[in-house]
Design an enzyme around this catalytic site. Structure first.
Site: not given
Length: 371
Positions: A15, A75, A94, A96, A118, A270
């Site tokens: 991505r 990510k 993101y 996490h 998130e 994740d």
């Protein structure tokens, strides 16, 4: 503002965080965008398209990090990126954090501004930047589960939808949120017998109203889960506690109650996973087996369908990224409560409760860093 778009370097992450169309919007608003060469290639966007949209192409990830005031990613940064991050640099991606302590400590040490997709949360408790990828992962889960139920891949050798005269597979979905709902829909579309569990009776009533006849709703508790796993062929973990570790609904000792070749797909990996034996895997090596049970725990499932995923993600993130660029992160977070909730680590301080609790770290109220 100077925007940096590095190429994702996590295993098989195809991505990209900004499309050429997104670059054009930044440029139209007076911002400068630097894109690492081939950053969009995995999603089908060429360097030439980025240049045509107004971006400048840089040859290395180091140069992108060095020049940018705001880094926009998909990510979380991985170890080789940690030292590239500058003090006061805004990272919008993101994270996490609650699932990986070294990342948390690295961002504290770098004194970066970490705004996590998130945990951006609207007043109705919905998570607008998590929803699109949850939809993709949820729809992928039965697809991947169906594949790994095949005997050559160590599954039970069951066709998810069965055939006339032969019963379909039993699918258990843990969690009735975005991921679970999408997973149940697709599994039902395959023709499987689907059970979806949630702790909210209100949510179960809602699901019961629109799910097809081959989906049944069951209250989630330890006893019901323990009974359901005995006959489940595919189990999909779809539990989320925003910004915090997922609870272990299936423990190691429960694997012995499953039939050999049962497949577990833990979409919550994740965030630490809702299956105790879950550990993050990659698209390159997506599965492992414990006690004859197949575990599929890829932490970036949507990365396997990057064209769809990139467009879905950037539809949601671009308006917020533009807001951050136009107003600066501090003013944007002061004006928009959902963005304020996205702040996790700021100038070496943990400002999101779930992250502090996960690793027993000092917590600073986000209002203090915005004052």
């Amino acid at each position: 503002m100077i925007i940096g778009l590095p190429k994702e370097i996590k295993n098989n992450e195809n991505r990209v965080a900004i499309t050429p169309g997104g670059v054009a919007e930044f440029v139209k608003n007076g911002h400068t965008v630097f894109v690492q060469t081939t950053a969009g290639e995995g999603s089908g966007f060429s360097d030439e398209e980025y240049v045509a949209a107004g971006a400048t192409i840089l040859p290395s990830i180091e140069e992108v990090y060095n020049i940018a005031e705001m880094i926009v990613k998909v990510k979380e940064p991985i170890e080789q990126e940690y030292n590239l991050i500058k003090e006061g640099q805004l990272l919008f991606t993101y994270f996490h954090f609650a699932s990986y302590e070294p990342l948390t400590h690295a961002m504290i040490e770098r004194k970066a501004i970490c705004l996590a997709y998130e945990t951006v949360e609207l007043k109705d408790r919905s998570l607008p930047l998590l929803v699109p990828m949850s939809e993709v992962a949820g729809r992928m889960a039965p697809q991947e589960g169906a594949k790994y139920l095949e005997k050559p891949l160590k599954g039970r050798g069951i066709l998810l939808g069965g055939v006339p005269g032969v019963s379909p597979a039993n699918v258990l979905v843990l969690g009735g949120g975005i991921v679970g709902t999408q997973a149940a829909k697709i599994a039902a579309g395959f023709g499987a017998n689907v059970t979806i569990m949630d702790i909210s009776l209100k949510r179960l009533r809602e699901l019961d109203d629109f799910m097809p006849a081959n989906v049944r709703t069951v209250m989630s508790n330890h006893y019901n889960i323990k009974e359901a796993i005995k006959t489940a062929d595919l189990i999909i973990g779809a539990v989320l506690i925003p910004g915090a570790k997922a609870p272990h609904l299936i423990t190691r000792d429960m694997l012995k109650d499953m039939r050999p070749g049962t497949v577990l797909v833990d979409v919550a990996v994740d965030q630490g996973g809702c299956i105790e034996t879950c550990k993050p895997t990659t698209h390159e090596n997506p599965t492992y087996i414990i006690d004859d049970v197949v575990h599929y725990c890829v932490a970036n499932m949507p990365g396997a369908v990057p064209y769809t995923s990139t467009l879905a993600l950037t539809n949601a993130t671009l308006p917020y990224a533009l807001l951050l660029a136009n107003k600066g992160w501090k003013q944007a977070c002061q004006e928009r409560e959902e963005l304020k909730l996205g702040l996790n680590v700021v100038d070496g301080k943990v400002v999101y409760p779930g992250v502090a609790q996960a690793f027993n770290l000092p917590y600073v109220n986000v209002a203090e860093v915005l004052a």
